[in-house]
Motif scaffolding. Sequence first.
Motif, PDB file in Angstrom:
ATOM      1  N   SER A   1       0.703  -1.767   0.298  1.00  0.00           N
ATOM      2  CA  SER A   1      -0.005   0.054  -0.042  1.00  0.00           C
ATOM      3  C   SER A   1       0.195   1.554  -0.236  1.00  0.00           C
ATOM      4  CB  SER A   1      -0.951   0.115   1.289  1.00  0.00           C
ATOM      5  OG  SER A   1      -0.127  -0.080   1.890  1.00  0.00           O
ATOM      6  N   SER A   2       0.270   2.631  -0.376  1.00  0.00           N
ATOM      7  CA  SER A   2       1.069   3.391  -0.620  1.00  0.00           C
ATOM      8  C   SER A   2       1.559   4.429   0.836  1.00  0.00           C
ATOM      9  CB  SER A   2       0.530   4.581  -1.750  1.00  0.00           C
ATOM     10  OG  SER A   2      -0.370   5.287  -1.547  1.00  0.00           O
ATOM     11  N   ILE A   3       1.633   5.390   0.908  1.00  0.00           N
ATOM     12  CA  ILE A   3       2.052   6.467   2.362  1.00  0.00           C
ATOM     13  C   ILE A   3       0.238   6.497   1.971  1.00  0.00           C
ATOM     14  CG2 ILE A   3       2.872   8.124   1.244  1.00  0.00           C
ATOM     15  CD1 ILE A   3       4.246   8.544   3.189  1.00  0.00           C
TER      16      ILE A   3
ATOM     17  N   SER B   1      -2.535   5.691   1.295  1.00  0.00           N
ATOM     18  CA  SER B   1      -3.479   4.667   2.085  1.00  0.00           C
ATOM     19  C   SER B   1      -2.933   4.533   3.188  1.00  0.00           C
ATOM     20  CB  SER B   1      -3.227   2.780   1.328  1.00  0.00           C
ATOM     21  OG  SER B   1      -3.601   3.157  -0.214  1.00  0.00           O
TER      22      SER B   1
ATOM     23  N   GLU C   1      -6.680   2.363  -4.293  1.00  0.00           N
ATOM     24  CA  GLU C   1      -5.267   3.389  -4.889  1.00  0.00           C
ATOM     25  C   GLU C   1      -5.110   3.025  -6.279  1.00  0.00           C
ATOM     26  OE1 GLU C   1      -1.430   0.617  -3.364  1.00  0.00           O
ATOM     27  OE2 GLU C   1      -2.466   2.005  -1.559  1.00  0.00           O
TER      28      GLU C   1
ATOM     29  N   ASP D   1      -2.820   4.002  -9.306  1.00  0.00           N
ATOM     30  CA  ASP D   1      -1.741   4.630  -9.680  1.00  0.00           C
ATOM     31  C   ASP D   1      -1.478   6.217 -10.610  1.00  0.00           C
ATOM     32  OD1 ASP D   1       0.951   5.068 -10.234  1.00  0.00           O
ATOM     33  OD2 ASP D   1       1.875   3.392 -10.917  1.00  0.00           O
TER      34      ASP D   1
ATOM     35  N   VAL E   1       4.195   9.848  -5.722  1.00  0.00           N
ATOM     36  CA  VAL E   1       3.687   8.658  -4.585  1.00  0.00           C
ATOM     37  C   VAL E   1       2.990   8.429  -6.161  1.00  0.00           C
ATOM     38  CG1 VAL E   1       1.873   8.083  -3.021  1.00  0.00           C
ATOM     39  CG2 VAL E   1       3.752   9.864  -2.840  1.00  0.00           C
ATOM     40  N   PRO E   2       2.689   6.840  -5.396  1.00  0.00           N
ATOM     41  CA  PRO E   2       2.690   5.609  -6.957  1.00  0.00           C
ATOM     42  C   PRO E   2       0.812   6.024  -6.645  1.00  0.00           C
ATOM     43  CG  PRO E   2       3.825   4.464  -5.575  1.00  0.00           C
ATOM     44  CD  PRO E   2       3.870   5.637  -5.066  1.00  0.00           C
ATOM     45  N   HIS E   3       0.159   6.711  -5.882  1.00  0.00           N
ATOM     46  CA  HIS E   3      -1.256   7.120  -6.102  1.00  0.00           C
ATOM     47  C   HIS E   3      -1.611   8.331  -6.153  1.00  0.00           C
ATOM     48  CE1 HIS E   3      -4.605   5.708  -2.634  1.00  0.00           C
ATOM     49  NE2 HIS E   3      -4.967   6.287  -2.972  1.00  0.00           N
TER      50      HIS E   3
END
Length: 139
Positions: free
Chosen positions: A2-4, A6, A45, A47, A89-91
Amino acid sequence: MSSIFSKIIAGELPGHFVWRDDRVVAFMTIAPIVPGHLLVVPVEEIDHWDDMPEKLANHCLGVARVISRAQKAVYGCQRVALQIIGLEVPHTHLHLVPINTMEDTDITRAKMAEADALAAEAEKLRAELVDKGFKEARL
């Protein structure tokens, strides 16, 4: 993984929220360009912003529009810049930046902020949103 974002949304990491609904949140960025710089982030999430389902993309933009009006009222800025950069960030996340000059849009000028300063800015924006009747800002 999970991304930061999330982790912030889930409460695993601290965040200074100004909006929360079932599809989108908005919270202060830890590295603002100017006071009031925040992020609008879908809970899901995703990207790349252009991969969002149309209804979710429209909802994100609608929330951004509501919050930008609050930013104008709180900061007295000429405009609110909307930036979708996506490399950090990939979100998917939309930067909303109160601006008066083009320099106010320069992401390389972002600096880490103290938690107390972020909390104060979030409170100002939440109060404005609540005053305008938006229950999503009552966190």
